[in-house]
Design a protein around this motif. Sequence first.
Motif, PDB file in Angstrom:
ATOM      1  N   PRO A  92     -19.996  20.091 -12.854  1.00 32.48           N
ATOM      2  CA  PRO A  92     -18.754  20.589 -12.259  1.00 32.48           C
ATOM      3  C   PRO A  92     -17.642  19.546 -12.377  1.00 32.48           C
ATOM      4  O   PRO A  92     -17.859  18.364 -12.102  1.00 32.48           O
ATOM      5  N   LEU A  93     -16.466  19.982 -12.773  1.00 30.72           N
ATOM      6  CA  LEU A  93     -15.361  19.054 -13.032  1.00 30.72           C
ATOM      7  C   LEU A  93     -15.051  18.190 -11.820  1.00 30.72           C
ATOM      8  O   LEU A  93     -14.686  17.017 -11.961  1.00 30.72           O
ATOM      9  N   GLN A  94     -15.212  18.747 -10.619  1.00 32.37           N
ATOM     10  CA  GLN A  94     -14.869  17.991  -9.411  1.00 32.37           C
ATOM     11  C   GLN A  94     -15.772  16.784  -9.190  1.00 32.37           C
ATOM     12  O   GLN A  94     -15.455  15.899  -8.397  1.00 32.37           O
ATOM     13  N   GLU A  95     -16.907  16.715  -9.879  1.00 37.28           N
ATOM     14  CA  GLU A  95     -17.820  15.592  -9.715  1.00 37.28           C
ATOM     15  C   GLU A  95     -17.466  14.409 -10.601  1.00 37.28           C
ATOM     16  O   GLU A  95     -18.040  13.333 -10.456  1.00 37.28           O
ATOM     17  N   PHE A  96     -16.536  14.580 -11.548  1.00 37.56           N
ATOM     18  CA  PHE A  96     -16.103  13.453 -12.361  1.00 37.56           C
ATOM     19  C   PHE A  96     -15.213  12.549 -11.509  1.00 37.56           C
ATOM     20  O   PHE A  96     -14.304  13.031 -10.822  1.00 37.56           O
ATOM     21  N   PRO A  97     -15.457  11.240 -11.515  1.00 39.75           N
ATOM     22  CA  PRO A  97     -14.731  10.337 -10.600  1.00 39.75           C
ATOM     23  C   PRO A  97     -13.226  10.471 -10.651  1.00 39.75           C
ATOM     24  O   PRO A  97     -12.569  10.454  -9.606  1.00 39.75           O
ATOM     25  N   ILE A  98     -12.644  10.636 -11.832  1.00 41.95           N
ATOM     26  CA  ILE A  98     -11.185  10.685 -11.918  1.00 41.95           C
ATOM     27  C   ILE A  98     -10.647  11.961 -11.267  1.00 41.95           C
ATOM     28  O   ILE A  98      -9.601  11.940 -10.601  1.00 41.95           O
ATOM     29  N   PRO A 134     -10.180   2.892  -9.086  1.00 44.13           N
ATOM     30  CA  PRO A 134      -9.422   2.353 -10.228  1.00 44.13           C
ATOM     31  C   PRO A 134      -8.312   3.287 -10.692  1.00 44.13           C
ATOM     32  O   PRO A 134      -7.538   2.926 -11.576  1.00 44.13           O
ATOM     33  N   PHE A 135      -8.245   4.487 -10.083  1.00 44.06           N
ATOM     34  CA  PHE A 135      -7.281   5.485 -10.542  1.00 44.06           C
ATOM     35  C   PHE A 135      -6.018   5.539  -9.678  1.00 44.06           C
ATOM     36  O   PHE A 135      -5.222   6.458  -9.798  1.00 44.06           O
ATOM     37  N   ILE A 136      -5.836   4.548  -8.802  1.00 43.53           N
ATOM     38  CA  ILE A 136      -4.649   4.453  -7.957  1.00 43.53           C
ATOM     39  C   ILE A 136      -3.805   3.280  -8.444  1.00 43.53           C
ATOM     40  O   ILE A 136      -4.335   2.267  -8.909  1.00 43.53           O
ATOM     41  N   GLY A 137      -2.488   3.389  -8.341  1.00 44.80           N
ATOM     42  CA  GLY A 137      -1.593   2.351  -8.824  1.00 44.80           C
ATOM     43  C   GLY A 137      -1.946   0.978  -8.288  1.00 44.80           C
ATOM     44  O   GLY A 137      -2.264   0.814  -7.112  1.00 44.80           O
ATOM     45  N   MET A 148     -10.774  -5.232  -2.297  1.00 47.94           N
ATOM     46  CA  MET A 148     -12.169  -5.316  -1.878  1.00 47.94           C
ATOM     47  C   MET A 148     -12.268  -5.969  -0.493  1.00 47.94           C
ATOM     48  O   MET A 148     -13.016  -5.517   0.375  1.00 47.94           O
ATOM     49  N   LYS A 149     -11.494  -7.029  -0.284  1.00 44.99           N
ATOM     50  CA  LYS A 149     -11.495  -7.690   1.021  1.00 44.99           C
ATOM     51  C   LYS A 149     -10.874  -6.777   2.085  1.00 44.99           C
ATOM     52  O   LYS A 149     -11.336  -6.735   3.231  1.00 44.99           O
ATOM     53  N   LEU A 150      -9.821  -6.067   1.691  1.00 38.05           N
ATOM     54  CA  LEU A 150      -9.167  -5.141   2.619  1.00 38.05           C
ATOM     55  C   LEU A 150     -10.145  -4.075   3.097  1.00 38.05           C
ATOM     56  O   LEU A 150     -10.204  -3.757   4.286  1.00 38.05           O
ATOM     57  N   GLU A 151     -10.939  -3.541   2.184  1.00 38.93           N
ATOM     58  CA  GLU A 151     -11.879  -2.473   2.546  1.00 38.93           C
ATOM     59  C   GLU A 151     -12.863  -2.943   3.596  1.00 38.93           C
ATOM     60  O   GLU A 151     -13.196  -2.217   4.531  1.00 38.93           O
ATOM     61  N   ALA A 152     -13.322  -4.190   3.470  1.00 37.78           N
ATOM     62  CA  ALA A 152     -14.266  -4.736   4.454  1.00 37.78           C
ATOM     63  C   ALA A 152     -13.597  -4.866   5.826  1.00 37.78           C
ATOM     64  O   ALA A 152     -14.216  -4.584   6.857  1.00 37.78           O
ATOM     65  N   ARG A 153     -12.318  -5.279   5.857  1.00 33.98           N
ATOM     66  CA  ARG A 153     -11.614  -5.409   7.141  1.00 33.98           C
ATOM     67  C   ARG A 153     -11.346  -4.044   7.774  1.00 33.98           C
ATOM     68  O   ARG A 153     -11.407  -3.893   9.001  1.00 33.98           O
ATOM     69  N   LEU A 154     -11.061  -3.059   6.946  1.00 34.10           N
ATOM     70  CA  LEU A 154     -10.750  -1.731   7.477  1.00 34.10           C
ATOM     71  C   LEU A 154     -11.937  -1.115   8.201  1.00 34.10           C
ATOM     72  O   LEU A 154     -11.763  -0.270   9.082  1.00 34.10           O
ATOM     73  N   ALA A 168       1.211   8.301  -6.320  1.00 36.17           N
ATOM     74  CA  ALA A 168       0.073   7.430  -6.014  1.00 36.17           C
ATOM     75  C   ALA A 168      -0.280   6.504  -7.169  1.00 36.17           C
ATOM     76  O   ALA A 168      -1.209   5.693  -7.045  1.00 36.17           O
ATOM     77  N   GLY A 169       0.430   6.622  -8.289  1.00 34.43           N
ATOM     78  CA  GLY A 169       0.132   5.776  -9.445  1.00 34.43           C
ATOM     79  C   GLY A 169      -1.027   6.255 -10.269  1.00 34.43           C
ATOM     80  O   GLY A 169      -1.610   5.500 -11.049  1.00 34.43           O
ATOM     81  N   PHE A 170      -1.399   7.514 -10.114  1.00 35.03           N
ATOM     82  CA  PHE A 170      -2.514   8.120 -10.851  1.00 35.03           C
ATOM     83  C   PHE A 170      -2.136   8.217 -12.335  1.00 35.03           C
ATOM     84  O   PHE A 170      -1.005   8.568 -12.655  1.00 35.03           O
ATOM     85  N   PRO A 171      -3.032   7.892 -13.278  1.00 36.48           N
ATOM     86  CA  PRO A 171      -4.460   7.564 -13.114  1.00 36.48           C
ATOM     87  C   PRO A 171      -4.767   6.068 -13.139  1.00 36.48           C
ATOM     88  O   PRO A 171      -5.838   5.671 -13.585  1.00 36.48           O
ATOM     89  N   GLY A 172      -3.866   5.232 -12.665  1.00 38.41           N
ATOM     90  CA  GLY A 172      -4.157   3.807 -12.571  1.00 38.41           C
ATOM     91  C   GLY A 172      -3.590   2.999 -13.716  1.00 38.41           C
ATOM     92  O   GLY A 172      -2.944   3.520 -14.627  1.00 38.41           O
ATOM     93  N   GLU A 173      -3.831   1.683 -13.681  1.00 34.52           N
ATOM     94  CA  GLU A 173      -3.246   0.754 -14.653  1.00 34.52           C
ATOM     95  C   GLU A 173      -4.064   0.630 -15.933  1.00 34.52           C
ATOM     96  O   GLU A 173      -3.506   0.544 -17.024  1.00 34.52           O
ATOM     97  N   ARG A 174      -5.371   0.578 -15.793  1.00 39.95           N
ATOM     98  CA  ARG A 174      -6.191   0.304 -16.971  1.00 39.95           C
ATOM     99  C   ARG A 174      -6.265   1.508 -17.886  1.00 39.95           C
ATOM    100  O   ARG A 174      -6.025   2.654 -17.484  1.00 39.95           O
ATOM    101  N   SER A 175      -6.620   1.260 -19.137  1.00 41.91           N
ATOM    102  CA  SER A 175      -6.796   2.350 -20.095  1.00 41.91           C
ATOM    103  C   SER A 175      -8.052   3.136 -19.743  1.00 41.91           C
ATOM    104  O   SER A 175      -9.088   2.547 -19.394  1.00 41.91           O
ATOM    105  N   LEU A 176      -7.968   4.442 -19.839  1.00 39.58           N
ATOM    106  CA  LEU A 176      -9.115   5.288 -19.540  1.00 39.58           C
ATOM    107  C   LEU A 176     -10.103   5.239 -20.692  1.00 39.58           C
ATOM    108  O   LEU A 176      -9.704   5.151 -21.866  1.00 39.58           O
TER     109      LEU A 176
END
Length: 862
Positions: A282-288, A315-318, A328-334, A392-400
């Motif tokens: 199902p398309l909805q299961e693809f991470p992007i 990785p798909f957010i600006g 990563m550090k922010l996620e732990a604090r949240l 939201a900067g989708f699909p992110g900075e890096r090349s897909l």
Amino acid sequence: MNAGAGLPILKKSELFERLAQGRAAGVTIVTPNKRLSQALMLEFDAFQSGKALSVWEAPDILPFGAFVQRLYEDGLYADLSGELPMLLTPAQEEEVWKQVVGGSGLLAVEGTAAKCRDAWNLANLWRIRPGAGNQDTEVFAQWLTHYRKKTENDLDIPRLPDALQRFLPEPKRPKLVVAYAFDILPPQTKEFLDALGTEIAFCRPDPRFATVSRAAFDSAKHEIEAAARWARARLEAGGKRIGVVIPSLREKRKEVVRVFSRVMRPGGEKTAMPFNVSLGTPLQEFPIVNAALTVLRFSQEEISFEEASRIVRSPFIGGAESELGARMKLEARLRDKLGATVALPKLIAFLEKKTVLRESLERVFGMRETGLFSQKTPGEWARHFSAVLEAAGFPGERSLDSDEFQAQAKWHEVLGELSKLDRVSKEISFSGAFQILKKICADTSFQPDSPEAPIQVLEIRDSTYVEFDHLWVTGLTDEAWPLKSSPNPFLPLAQQRKAGIPEASAETSLALDRRITDGWKQAAGEVVFSCFTKEQDRDVLSSPLIADVPLKPIEVPAFPRFRDEIFKLKKLETLQDRVAPAVREKQVRGGTRVLSDQAACPFRAFARHRLHAEELEQPVEGLDASARGKLVHELMKHLWGFLKDSSSLQGNLDSAIEQAAAAAVKELKLEGRLAELERSRMARIAREWLEVEKSRPEFSVVGVEDKRKISFAGLEFDARIDRMDKLSSGGHAIIDYKTGGNITPRRWDPPRPDEPQLAIYAVAVKEEVTAVAFAKVRPGEMRFMGYSRDDKAIPKVQKANAWQPLLRDWKVEAERLGQSFAGGEAGVDPKKDLMTCRYCGLETFCRVYEKINVLAEEEFEE
């Protein structure tokens, strides 16, 4: 009706010779499904390669449904474009059915609409007239009247073959249409082929001599792994077309992919796998795509912390690449600051200013007002969704990578499908548009393009009439094969059976499955049928359709696993690494928890209090166990701050109880309805507990939440004593509040006590301690438990046989634990094996499961 009755039947060699003449021959081959079209295309390519050709015209081979739609599109570009009605997409058809079903007041709209669409397709395909039969069929007939009225100026896919019979463009008709591998030809299909006015022929795979055998395995897991290893062995032996059929592929797809990947590429190399799974995901299961859907929902409503965490780490957010470490550090604090559910404004409030993540989410929040309460057309919502993702900067900075790029392209197609609903839908809310979009993604089976693979993993419907060099059909138990009949509930059952729909009755379903089984027996030079004999503790029998096949062992090589290959290369060097550098600082952070952890497992104490390793918090709904314990401690602190001693228990306690409960709730900063509920709960607990206190001899409270410094083995620890009472029998009692169920004074017993805290306090304070007790503050189980010097000093606290020796033993153990920690003892040595590790949270750090292998390792994961 039987396919090919009274019509020319071509051999496959004759068919390929006709195809080899190129498009000028005007040959079109139609198949029952896409998989068969692809397989036949590959066979023709092999046929042409066998003639030493390097270039040839691609043959015209496609599924029957695609052939019909191609003729429709040809008509649109011809002079008939003004006469042809517009063709509804599948999403448009389902939306109309949802409107019809929803208008009747039925609650289960989506599922019912899908069944109605299936019924309408069957009714056209098999010439069944909806109507009388039972209540369901009569209701469907009424819904159908409304559906046809709503679509009177349009055309849907079930009626397309009938409509095209009047508009077939003469120049676009092929000279010969070959129906390949049609076991049954529904009336609508036959009438359409007859109406083409061109030559029609049939063709089936040529019968082949095959070696057929049957195998049985003790579990479904072992069966699938054996099939994977067999497929690899046949591939390495030169097999070019290898098939593995798995009836339950839809339910087991992830497991099957995992097993085949491990067998084919034990090292997990990032190279193309030699197998292909026919069933998409199902398309909805693809991470992007999942990230896109989560951002859209988050723009308007609360989501779970797990989903918010994925957005922060996605990785798909600006800014995901440039701010990777900080996020990563922010996620732990949240995890410490956010609850089990998170709203967008709350998350933004915890983010640092001038970060890309905050700026992106603020832009998303800025678009909230345009979507929260407004009504828009589906097309407008599709544009709004795209704008939100862009903010939201989708699909992110890096090349897909390739898979992500293809999934994103499919996502854009889905947004296009949503826009097309303008034709059949009125203005809808954000929630309505989002649910439609999400369902389209769930219903869209997608598989990124990949190189053609020699091993094909198929479900049953994709395997019929496909030819292989080697074929293995798994899962043929008596419960799975033959398939059970499944007539459509909205069409009269008698008409379905009369029409000959295979799924309409047990007899026709059995006949079809028997033909499929016979087809498998001739589909390859080597054919293996298999089943599993055990499902948990239940015996399972093989299918009666393969009972005539001889049972014999199948040679399946045992390919080494990647971990085994690594282990073969081992060069072991043994180091005794149980001792860390000695502790230099006199003051130790962590309080008496340090000694408690040292008793439980020296490595735990070292990791937590010297390396400062911590388990990530998991936000929960409401209060977790730790917060509930703190609430009780605050309650008791304030309660005895008002009462002071036992004499105050004789008067009216309501005011003190209410004030203490309110103060406890305030300390934990609870708000709203939760604060009201917890304040009421704390008051009930206080009343029940004070009844226990009233049964005690006279006492006075001399300390609550008393912070002190204590010393052992030359180290200083911070201590906080929940409560200290002065007893009428002499001396002092140290009391520790507990809200859990599994508490007992035996947890103080050396060596390596489970709960050494109270014992440590008893031998460290300057006051004379004559009793130590747990106060079990648990509704319905309120009581004291512990040891005392004097009899009946505290109710239900037992008199120790030898009080001073008991204190001496506790002191010796506390010194020993302190010396062990100070000396750097840090071995992985849980006191009660994995029972001690259950709530530790550091298992991946110490790798205790490699030392204590009490969990039987599965052959492969679920």
